[in-house]
Motif scaffolding. Structure first.
Motif, mmCIF file in Angstrom:
data_model
loop_
_atom_site.group_PDB
_atom_site.id
_atom_site.type_symbol
_atom_site.label_atom_id
_atom_site.label_comp_id
_atom_site.label_asym_id
_atom_site.label_seq_id
_atom_site.Cartn_x
_atom_site.Cartn_y
_atom_site.Cartn_z
ATOM 1 N N LYS A 46 -7.445 -12.608 7.728
ATOM 2 C CA LYS A 46 -7.435 -11.261 8.314
ATOM 3 C C LYS A 46 -8.858 -10.780 8.568
ATOM 4 C CE LYS A 46 -3.152 -9.449 6.329
ATOM 5 N NZ LYS A 46 -2.625 -8.448 5.379
ATOM 6 N N ALA A 72 1.678 -10.979 6.670
ATOM 7 C CA ALA A 72 1.074 -9.845 7.373
ATOM 8 C C ALA A 72 2.072 -9.093 8.251
ATOM 9 C CB ALA A 72 -0.102 -10.325 8.224
ATOM 10 N N CYS A 119 3.042 -9.934 11.233
ATOM 11 C CA CYS A 119 2.833 -10.190 12.667
ATOM 12 C C CYS A 119 2.070 -11.502 12.821
ATOM 13 C CB CYS A 119 2.078 -9.041 13.324
ATOM 14 S SG CYS A 119 0.420 -8.770 12.668
ATOM 15 N N TYR A 160 -2.206 -9.553 15.315
ATOM 16 C CA TYR A 160 -3.065 -8.869 14.349
ATOM 17 C C TYR A 160 -4.440 -8.605 14.951
ATOM 18 C CZ TYR A 160 -5.414 -7.794 9.967
ATOM 19 O OH TYR A 160 -6.127 -7.180 8.974
#
Length: 66
Positions: free
Chosen positions: A18, A51, A53, A58
């Motif tokens: 991320k 997450a 998605c 993201y």
């Protein structure tokens, strides 16, 4: 609730992914390799599971929030 080391490691890899999706322009393949998941399909599957998605979604969402 305790988690296994494998689960903890996967969560940390997703957390790092991320961060990389937010801060770099690297491809999904490059990012999954950097976090230690050499299979892009598995990475995408696990990323979505954790997450909510896909990695591309993201990243798009992060760019829209800037």
């Amino acid at each position: 609730m305790q988690r296994s080391f494998k689960q903890y490691l996967l969560e940390e890899r997703i957390r790092l992914a991320k961060k990389l999706l937010k801060t770099t322009d690297g491809s999904i393949t490059e990012i999954c390799e950097k976090v230690g998941i050499p299979n892009p399909s598995y990475f995408t599957q696990q990323f979505k599971k954790h997450a909510g998605c896909l990695p591309t979604e993201y990243r798009k969402k992060m760019y829209e929030e800037k």
